[in-house]
Design an enzyme around this catalytic site. Structure first.
Site, PDB file in Angstrom:
ATOM      1  N   HIS A  23      15.731  42.085   6.128  1.00  0.00           N
ATOM      2  CA  HIS A  23      16.965  41.273   6.187  1.00  0.00           C
ATOM      3  C   HIS A  23      17.269  40.724   4.797  1.00  0.00           C
ATOM      4  O   HIS A  23      17.377  39.504   4.612  1.00  0.00           O
ATOM      5  CB  HIS A  23      16.825  40.107   7.186  1.00  0.00           C
ATOM      6  CG  HIS A  23      16.805  40.538   8.618  1.00  0.00           C
ATOM      7  ND1 HIS A  23      16.099  39.854   9.579  1.00  0.00           N
ATOM      8  CD2 HIS A  23      17.394  41.566   9.256  1.00  0.00           C
ATOM      9  CE1 HIS A  23      16.258  40.460  10.752  1.00  0.00           C
ATOM     10  NE2 HIS A  23      17.041  41.502  10.584  1.00  0.00           N
ATOM     11  N   HIS A  79      19.778  48.843  20.500  1.00  0.00           N
ATOM     12  CA  HIS A  79      20.247  47.767  19.602  1.00  0.00           C
ATOM     13  C   HIS A  79      20.707  48.441  18.325  1.00  0.00           C
ATOM     14  O   HIS A  79      20.078  49.415  17.888  1.00  0.00           O
ATOM     15  CB  HIS A  79      19.081  46.799  19.363  1.00  0.00           C
ATOM     16  CG  HIS A  79      19.268  45.817  18.248  1.00  0.00           C
ATOM     17  ND1 HIS A  79      20.417  45.084  18.072  1.00  0.00           N
ATOM     18  CD2 HIS A  79      18.418  45.432  17.245  1.00  0.00           C
ATOM     19  CE1 HIS A  79      20.258  44.287  17.024  1.00  0.00           C
ATOM     20  NE2 HIS A  79      19.066  44.487  16.498  1.00  0.00           N
ATOM     21  N   GLU A  81      21.535  47.152  15.091  1.00  0.00           N
ATOM     22  CA  GLU A  81      21.353  46.675  13.726  1.00  0.00           C
ATOM     23  C   GLU A  81      20.942  47.883  12.880  1.00  0.00           C
ATOM     24  O   GLU A  81      20.393  48.876  13.402  1.00  0.00           O
ATOM     25  CB  GLU A  81      20.278  45.575  13.686  1.00  0.00           C
ATOM     26  CG  GLU A  81      20.315  44.778  12.399  1.00  0.00           C
ATOM     27  CD  GLU A  81      19.497  43.482  12.455  1.00  0.00           C
ATOM     28  OE1 GLU A  81      18.909  43.193  13.514  1.00  0.00           O
ATOM     29  OE2 GLU A  81      19.468  42.766  11.430  1.00  0.00           O
ATOM     30  N   ASP A  83      18.699  48.765  10.878  1.00  0.00           N
ATOM     31  CA  ASP A  83      17.335  49.310  10.819  1.00  0.00           C
ATOM     32  C   ASP A  83      17.056  50.270  11.978  1.00  0.00           C
ATOM     33  O   ASP A  83      16.090  51.036  11.925  1.00  0.00           O
ATOM     34  CB  ASP A  83      16.271  48.199  10.770  1.00  0.00           C
ATOM     35  CG  ASP A  83      16.436  47.151  11.843  1.00  0.00           C
ATOM     36  OD1 ASP A  83      17.560  46.891  12.271  1.00  0.00           O
ATOM     37  OD2 ASP A  83      15.414  46.572  12.260  1.00  0.00           O
ATOM     38  N   HIS A 145      17.833  40.018  19.870  1.00  0.00           N
ATOM     39  CA  HIS A 145      18.372  38.875  19.189  1.00  0.00           C
ATOM     40  C   HIS A 145      19.816  39.052  18.744  1.00  0.00           C
ATOM     41  O   HIS A 145      20.353  38.206  18.028  1.00  0.00           O
ATOM     42  CB  HIS A 145      17.490  38.555  17.975  1.00  0.00           C
ATOM     43  CG  HIS A 145      17.564  39.608  16.875  1.00  0.00           C
ATOM     44  ND1 HIS A 145      17.869  39.265  15.581  1.00  0.00           N
ATOM     45  CD2 HIS A 145      17.423  40.934  16.880  1.00  0.00           C
ATOM     46  CE1 HIS A 145      17.879  40.363  14.831  1.00  0.00           C
ATOM     47  NE2 HIS A 145      17.605  41.376  15.591  1.00  0.00           N
ATOM     48  N   ASP A 164      13.725  45.144  19.577  1.00  0.00           N
ATOM     49  CA  ASP A 164      13.104  44.116  18.730  1.00  0.00           C
ATOM     50  C   ASP A 164      12.158  43.207  19.526  1.00  0.00           C
ATOM     51  O   ASP A 164      11.203  42.652  18.964  1.00  0.00           O
ATOM     52  CB  ASP A 164      14.182  43.260  18.057  1.00  0.00           C
ATOM     53  CG  ASP A 164      14.834  43.972  16.874  1.00  0.00           C
ATOM     54  OD1 ASP A 164      14.193  44.848  16.272  1.00  0.00           O
ATOM     55  OD2 ASP A 164      15.982  43.642  16.567  1.00  0.00           O
ATOM     56  N   TYR A 192       6.857  37.131  13.728  1.00  0.00           N
ATOM     57  CA  TYR A 192       8.072  37.835  14.136  1.00  0.00           C
ATOM     58  C   TYR A 192       8.834  37.000  15.170  1.00  0.00           C
ATOM     59  O   TYR A 192      10.048  36.823  15.076  1.00  0.00           O
ATOM     60  CB  TYR A 192       7.648  39.185  14.716  1.00  0.00           C
ATOM     61  CG  TYR A 192       8.753  40.138  15.057  1.00  0.00           C
ATOM     62  CD1 TYR A 192       9.085  41.173  14.197  1.00  0.00           C
ATOM     63  CD2 TYR A 192       9.435  40.045  16.262  1.00  0.00           C
ATOM     64  CE1 TYR A 192      10.080  42.082  14.522  1.00  0.00           C
ATOM     65  CE2 TYR A 192      10.427  40.944  16.594  1.00  0.00           C
ATOM     66  CZ  TYR A 192      10.745  41.953  15.722  1.00  0.00           C
ATOM     67  OH  TYR A 192      11.726  42.849  16.057  1.00  0.00           O
ATOM     68  N   HIS A 225       9.656  47.950  16.442  1.00  0.00           N
ATOM     69  CA  HIS A 225       8.891  47.691  15.218  1.00  0.00           C
ATOM     70  C   HIS A 225       7.425  47.483  15.590  1.00  0.00           C
ATOM     71  O   HIS A 225       7.125  46.783  16.558  1.00  0.00           O
ATOM     72  CB  HIS A 225       9.352  46.416  14.501  1.00  0.00           C
ATOM     73  CG  HIS A 225      10.763  46.457  14.021  1.00  0.00           C
ATOM     74  ND1 HIS A 225      11.188  47.252  12.989  1.00  0.00           N
ATOM     75  CD2 HIS A 225      11.854  45.764  14.426  1.00  0.00           C
ATOM     76  CE1 HIS A 225      12.476  47.060  12.770  1.00  0.00           C
ATOM     77  NE2 HIS A 225      12.913  46.165  13.639  1.00  0.00           N
TER      78      HIS A 225
HETATM   79 FE1  FEO Z   1      17.534  43.511  15.085  1.00  0.00          FE
HETATM   80 FE2  FEO Z   1      15.037  45.481  14.196  1.00  0.00          FE
HETATM   81  O1  FEO Z   1      16.806  44.972  14.241  1.00  0.00           O
END
Ligand code: FEO
Length: 456
Positions: A23, A79, A81, A83, A145, A164, A192, A225
Site C-alpha cells: 500500500h 476482491h 484491489e 494486488d 476490507h 484478504d 495484518y 496472502h
Molecule cells: Fe485488499 Fe490484498 O488487497
C-alpha cells in the site's frame, strides 16, 4: 509450476519474497508476501483471483504451464484491489470472453481500474456456481476490507477462499500453516489484522457469526496472502473473533519521541513507576521515530493503555508522533486508555495537543498528562515515576481485582463463541450475571448450536 493443495485445487499464485512495503509505504511487510491465485479443475474449470500487475506476464506464463487458459470456464474475483486484479488485463488478452464472477461493487471497481468491457457476471450472497462434483457458493463480505469483497466456498473440497480475510504478509515455499514457524505466523496474522481489518472489527464479528451459522464443514481456509490454514483451519477464525471483540492484553505501552533525551528520560521514569505499582503488567517502550510504525500499531492493539510522549517542537509535537496519531485515528482502536507526556523549553503545547488527538482517536484519557521543563532533574524524574504509578493503578486489569470465585467465561471449543456470565445470553432468556454452570441443560451455543459439554 503450480502447487496442488487438494485433489481439485492448485495454487497458481506468486510468492514475493522481496516485498518490504505494501500500500505504498503504509504497511511494512518484513517477511515478504504472496498473491495467491487458485485453479479449480472439476468438470468446469475456475480460476480464483490473479496477482499484482508487476507479475502479470510471469503469472500468465506460469498459468500456461498448468493449463491452456482457453480451458478456463470462469474467473472468480473475490476482491479487486490491484494486488489481486493487476494481472487480469494480461489474462483477458488471452481469453477476452471468459466470464468474470464478482460482486456488483467488484464490477464497478474493475471497470474503474481497467476501463474494459469484460463479460461480468455479478453475484450475491448465496448464489452458486456448479463446477461438477463441487460447487462454489459466494458470500459477500462487504468492507472486509473493501466494499467489493466476497468469500467463495467450494463444497466437496470444503475450502473457504477468503481473499484478504485471514491472510498474512508471509512468504513461504511450503504454503500451509503446518509447515511454517507458528510464532512468526501468529505475529504476521496479528499485524495484518490490526493494520488492515481492525477498523472493520464489528463487521468481522458479524460476518464470522454469519458464516459459522451456515454450519459448513471447512477443511482449509485459503486466503489471498500468505499461508493456507490447513491444520486446524478454524483456529484463525477463533482468533479473529477474539481480535474483533475490543481485544486487549495486560500490557501498557510507553511510546515517545525525543530530541535531546529529556522526553526519553521521562518515558524511562514513567515505565519504572508503572512497574513499581503493578509488577504483573507487561510494560513495553518504543521510540516512535526509530520503530516500525505498523509494529507500534500492533503493540497498541495488544495494550489496554498507552502513554504517548513528545517534546514540544514549533508549538506542537514531532512529525513521527503526528504520523502515528493519524494512523491510530484511522485504525479505530477500541477499549483503550491513554495519557500524554513530554518535555518542553517554553510553550509546552505537546502533551495537551496529543491528549486532544488521543481523544479524537477514541482513547479514554486517564488524566491531563505530565510535562517537564528543560532537562528533568531528580524531582522531575520522581514526579514521572509517581505519574507512571498512578497511571498503572488507574488502568489496573479489572480481572486481577475479581474475586477468585467470580463466575468464569467459557469458550465453545467448536466455534470459539465466548459465554460471558457478566452479559448472560439475553436473546435466549439468560439474564446477565448467570454463571455458566447455572445455564439450563438444553442451552446451546448461540453460534454453532453445540451443547454445554463442548465448552471449556
Ligand atoms: Fe485488499 Fe490484498 O488487497
Amino acid at each position: 509450476m503450480g502447487k496442488q493443495i487438494s485433489s481439485l485445487v492448485t495454487w497458481v499464485g506468486k510468492t514475493d519474497w522481496e516485498r518490504r512495503h505494501f500500500h505504498g509505504d503504509e504497511l511494512s511487510t518484513g517477511r515478504g508476501t504472496s498473491y495467491n491465485s487458485y485453479l479449480i479443475r472439476d468438470e468446469k474449470i475456475a480460476l480464483i483471483d490473479t496477482v499484482w500487475q508487476p507479475f502479470d506476464t510471469e503469472f500468465v506464463a506460469r498459468l500456461k504451464e498448468e493449463i491452456d487458459p482457453r480451458e478456463i470456464d470462469y474467473i472468480i474475483m473475490n476482491h479487486n484491489e490491484i494486488d489481486h486484479s493487476g494481472a487480469l488485463p494480461e489474462l483477458m488478452r488471452e481469453i477476452p470472453d471468459t466470464p468474470i464472477y464478482c460482486t456488483k461493487k467488484g464490477e464497478a471497481i474493475l471497470r474503474g481500474h481497467y476501463h474494459a468491457d469484460w463479460n461480468f457476471v455479478t453475484v450475491k450472497t448465496g448464489d452458486t456456481l456448479p463446477l461438477g462434483r463441487t460447487t462454489l457458493t459466494f458470500i459477500e463480505a462487504t468492507m472486509l476490507h473493501w466494499p467489493d469483497t466476497m468469500f467463495s466456498y467450494l463444497s466437496g473440497e470444503n475450502i473457504l477462499f477468503s481473499n484478504d480475510g485471514f491472510g498474512q504478509h508471509f512468504a513461504s515455499d511450503s504454503l500451509t500453516n503446518d509447515t511454517v514457524d507458528a510464532a512468526a505466523l501468529y505475529e504476521e496474522a496479528l499485524k495484518y489484522y490490526v493494520n488492515i481489518l481492525n477498523p472493520y472489527s464489528p463487521l468481522v464479528r458479524k460476518k464470522i457469526d454469519e458464516i459459522l451459522a451456515l454450519g459448513l464443514p471447512v477443511s482449509m481456509i485459503a486466503p489471498s496472502h500468505g499461508v493456507i490454514w490447513r491444520d486446524d483451519p478454524m483456529q484463525i477464525v477463533e482468533q479473529y473473533r477474539k481480535w474483533a471483540d475490543a481485544y486487549q492484553e495486560n500490557q501498557i505501552t510507553v511510546l515517545y519521541d525525543t530530541m535531546w533525551e529529556s522526553t526519553r528520560t521521562m518515558a524511562d521514569a514513567i515505565a519504572d513507576g508503572i512497574r513499581s505499582a503493578d509488577p504483573d503488567v507487561r510494560v513495553k517502550r518504543f521510540k516512535v521515530s526509530a520503530t516500525d510504525k505498523n509494529d507500534i500499531l500492533t503493540e497498541i492493539f495488544r495494550s489496554k493503555a498507552i502513554l504517548l510522549g513528545s517534546p514540544t517542537v514549533n508549538y506542537g509535537f514531532t512529525y513521527a508522533v503526528g504520523g502515528l496519531l493519524e494512523m491510530m485515528r484511522g485504525l479505530k482502536f477500541r477499549n483503550k486508555k491513554a495519557a500524554a507526556f513530554g518535555s518542553y523549553g517554553w510553550s509546552g503545547d505537546a502533551p495537551g495537543q496529543i491528549s486532544k488527538k488521543l481523544e479524537e482517536c477514541g482513547f479514554a484519557l486517564v488524566n491531563e498528562g505530565i510535562k517537564t521543563l528543560w532537562v528533568p532533574d531528580a524531582a522531575a524524574i520522581d514526579a514521572c515515576r509517581a505519574f507512571g504509578a498512578a497511571f498503572a493503578e488507574a488502568v489496573r486489569d479489572e480481572k486481577a481485582d475479581e474475586p477468585a470465585d467470580a463466575p468464569q467465561k467459557k469458550v465453545c471449543t467448536v466455534c470459539g463463541y465466548v459465554y460471558d456470565p457478566a452479559k448472560g445470553d439475553p436473546e435466549r432468556g439468560i439474564p446477565a450475571g448467570t454463571p455458566f454452570e447455572a445455564l439450563p441443560d438444553d442451552w446451546r451455543c448461540p453460534i454453532c448450536k453445540m451443547p454445554k459439554s463442548k465448552f471449556e
